[in-house]
Write an enzyme that holds these catalytic residues in place. Sequence first.
Site, short mmCIF file in Angstrom:
data_model
loop_
_atom_site.label_atom_id
_atom_site.label_comp_id
_atom_site.label_asym_id
_atom_site.label_seq_id
_atom_site.Cartn_x
_atom_site.Cartn_y
_atom_site.Cartn_z
CE1 TYR A 18 -3.97 2.23 0.70
CE2 TYR A 18 -2.32 3.47 1.90
CZ TYR A 18 -3.56 3.40 1.31
OH TYR A 18 -4.39 4.50 1.34
CG HIS A 22 -0.73 5.72 -1.53
ND1 HIS A 22 -1.30 4.47 -1.41
CD2 HIS A 22 -1.75 6.59 -1.69
CE1 HIS A 22 -2.61 4.59 -1.50
NE2 HIS A 22 -2.91 5.86 -1.66
CE1 TYR A 41 -5.97 11.67 0.94
CE2 TYR A 41 -6.19 12.12 -1.40
CZ TYR A 41 -6.49 11.35 -0.30
OH TYR A 41 -7.31 10.26 -0.44
CD1 TRP A 76 -6.23 5.35 -6.11
CD2 TRP A 76 -4.31 5.23 -7.23
NE1 TRP A 76 -5.22 5.30 -5.19
CE2 TRP A 76 -4.02 5.23 -5.86
CE3 TRP A 76 -3.25 5.16 -8.14
CZ2 TRP A 76 -2.73 5.16 -5.35
CZ3 TRP A 76 -1.96 5.09 -7.64
CH2 TRP A 76 -1.71 5.09 -6.27
CD1 TRP A 77 -10.60 4.44 -5.87
CD2 TRP A 77 -12.64 4.24 -6.73
NE1 TRP A 77 -11.36 5.47 -5.37
CE2 TRP A 77 -12.62 5.36 -5.88
CE3 TRP A 77 -13.83 3.93 -7.40
CZ2 TRP A 77 -13.75 6.15 -5.66
CZ3 TRP A 77 -14.94 4.72 -7.18
CH2 TRP A 77 -14.90 5.82 -6.32
#
Length: 104
Positions: A18, A22, A41, A76-77
């Site tokens: 993960y 990113h 963010y 992206w999802w």
Amino acid sequence: MIRKAFIMTVYPDKHEEYEQRHNEIWPEMVDELHKHGAKNYSIFLDKETSKLFGYLEIEDEEIWSQMAATSINQKWWEYMEPVMETNPDKSPVSLDLKEVFHMD
């Protein structure tokens, strides 16, 4: 500026994956986030619970709500689905948090 916070869940054996995904976020995804008003963010991980805490600031709820439908966000999802809990539409299972305190 509107502050938003939310909780998601990464699979326990996918913490490093993960984070790596990113760290290598696609430039076109970052561009689209900016186009939809996202600033400041951040996502944090609680390794013990595999919970992710996300925080971002947006300019406008209506513009931000359009982000989900963009083709890059959909891509992206799909890319992130193997590493975290998702809904049938591949969006992350997410719980919005209510702001109860803020100090500048």
